[in-house]
Design a protein around this motif. Structure first.
Motif, PDB file in Angstrom:
ATOM      1  N   THR A 183      23.248  39.769 -28.083  1.00  0.00           N
ATOM      2  CA  THR A 183      22.784  39.164 -26.835  1.00  0.00           C
ATOM      3  C   THR A 183      23.131  40.076 -25.665  1.00  0.00           C
ATOM      4  OG1 THR A 183      22.739  37.103 -25.568  1.00  0.00           O
ATOM      5  CG2 THR A 183      24.895  37.824 -26.392  1.00  0.00           C
ATOM      6  N   PHE A 230      24.742  40.934 -22.234  1.00  0.00           N
ATOM      7  CA  PHE A 230      25.858  40.458 -21.428  1.00  0.00           C
ATOM      8  C   PHE A 230      26.269  41.569 -20.484  1.00  0.00           C
ATOM      9  CE2 PHE A 230      30.469  39.848 -20.806  1.00  0.00           C
ATOM     10  CZ  PHE A 230      30.447  38.571 -20.244  1.00  0.00           C
ATOM     11  N   ASP A 253      22.734  24.892 -21.725  1.00  0.00           N
ATOM     12  CA  ASP A 253      22.579  24.943 -20.274  1.00  0.00           C
ATOM     13  C   ASP A 253      21.093  25.127 -19.967  1.00  0.00           C
ATOM     14  OD1 ASP A 253      22.455  25.556 -17.555  1.00  0.00           O
ATOM     15  OD2 ASP A 253      24.330  26.685 -17.586  1.00  0.00           O
ATOM     16  N   THR A 267      20.045  27.836 -17.201  1.00  0.00           N
ATOM     17  CA  THR A 267      20.018  29.270 -17.524  1.00  0.00           C
ATOM     18  C   THR A 267      19.459  29.552 -18.919  1.00  0.00           C
ATOM     19  OG1 THR A 267      22.254  29.216 -18.428  1.00  0.00           O
ATOM     20  CG2 THR A 267      22.044  29.701 -16.076  1.00  0.00           C
ATOM     21  N   ASN A 268      19.105  28.511 -19.662  1.00  0.00           N
ATOM     22  CA  ASN A 268      18.619  28.643 -21.042  1.00  0.00           C
ATOM     23  C   ASN A 268      19.643  29.298 -21.957  1.00  0.00           C
ATOM     24  OD1 ASN A 268      16.132  27.380 -20.597  1.00  0.00           O
ATOM     25  ND2 ASN A 268      15.276  29.288 -19.812  1.00  0.00           N
ATOM     26  N   ALA A 269      20.930  29.098 -21.665  1.00  0.00           N
ATOM     27  CA  ALA A 269      22.004  29.647 -22.492  1.00  0.00           C
ATOM     28  C   ALA A 269      22.474  28.577 -23.473  1.00  0.00           C
ATOM     29  CB  ALA A 269      23.162  30.098 -21.614  1.00  0.00           C
ATOM     30  N   GLY A 281      25.538  27.646 -25.972  1.00  0.00           N
ATOM     31  CA  GLY A 281      26.920  27.936 -26.329  1.00  0.00           C
ATOM     32  C   GLY A 281      27.194  27.554 -27.765  1.00  0.00           C
ATOM     33  N   TYR A 314      30.603  31.258 -27.116  1.00  0.00           N
ATOM     34  CA  TYR A 314      29.859  32.391 -26.583  1.00  0.00           C
ATOM     35  C   TYR A 314      28.425  31.936 -26.448  1.00  0.00           C
ATOM     36  CZ  TYR A 314      33.721  35.635 -27.176  1.00  0.00           C
ATOM     37  OH  TYR A 314      34.925  36.286 -27.071  1.00  0.00           O
ATOM     38  N   TYR A 315      27.697  32.563 -25.540  1.00  0.00           N
ATOM     39  CA  TYR A 315      26.360  32.091 -25.195  1.00  0.00           C
ATOM     40  C   TYR A 315      25.283  33.057 -25.659  1.00  0.00           C
ATOM     41  CZ  TYR A 315      28.764  28.559 -22.599  1.00  0.00           C
ATOM     42  OH  TYR A 315      29.560  27.489 -22.276  1.00  0.00           O
ATOM     43  N   TYR A 316      24.239  32.486 -26.222  1.00  0.00           N
ATOM     44  CA  TYR A 316      23.089  33.224 -26.724  1.00  0.00           C
ATOM     45  C   TYR A 316      21.814  32.592 -26.188  1.00  0.00           C
ATOM     46  CZ  TYR A 316      26.053  35.548 -30.190  1.00  0.00           C
ATOM     47  OH  TYR A 316      27.014  36.312 -30.802  1.00  0.00           O
ATOM     48  N   LYS A 317      20.721  33.340 -26.256  1.00  0.00           N
ATOM     49  CA  LYS A 317      19.396  32.783 -25.972  1.00  0.00           C
ATOM     50  C   LYS A 317      18.870  32.170 -27.264  1.00  0.00           C
ATOM     51  CE  LYS A 317      17.985  35.871 -22.312  1.00  0.00           C
ATOM     52  NZ  LYS A 317      18.767  37.074 -22.184  1.00  0.00           N
ATOM     53  N   GLU A 318      17.923  31.250 -27.125  1.00  0.00           N
ATOM     54  CA  GLU A 318      17.375  30.572 -28.301  1.00  0.00           C
ATOM     55  C   GLU A 318      16.759  31.556 -29.294  1.00  0.00           C
ATOM     56  OE1 GLU A 318      14.846  26.602 -29.471  1.00  0.00           O
ATOM     57  OE2 GLU A 318      14.923  27.233 -27.391  1.00  0.00           O
TER      58      GLU A 318
END
Length: 81
Positions: free
Chosen positions: A20, A22, A42, A45-47, A49, A63-67
């Motif tokens: 992802t 960052f 979220d 922001t389309n994040a 977790g 940690y945050y990723y996109k779909e």
């Protein structure tokens, strides 16, 4: 034909399928193929977790990723014979 809703939501099981972005760089927070549980989405922001399912009980921060960097799925128990 009505397409099944594939939106990822809290509680879903997902697999990390890519790095992802960052701070302007691509990073791998969890190794590719890590099975995780979604703990936050979220919509602003389309994040998404996620935490690894084996670390879920340790209250680690997500940690945050996109779909598009995650693959929704499920685990299945298969009895050994």
């Amino acid at each position: 034909k009505v397409e099944e809703n594939k939106m990822i939501k809290v509680g879903d099981t997902v697999k990390v399928i890519s790095s992802t972005k960052f701070n302007g760089e691509y990073v791998t927070f969890y190794p590719i193929e890590t099975i995780c549980e979604v703990v936050e989405v979220d919509s602003r922001t389309n994040a998404i977790g996620v935490v690894p399912i084996e670390a879920k009980n340790f209250r680690c921060l997500p940690y945050y990723y996109k779909e598009s960097e995650l693959e929704k799925g499920s685990l299945e128990w298969i009895v050994s014979e």
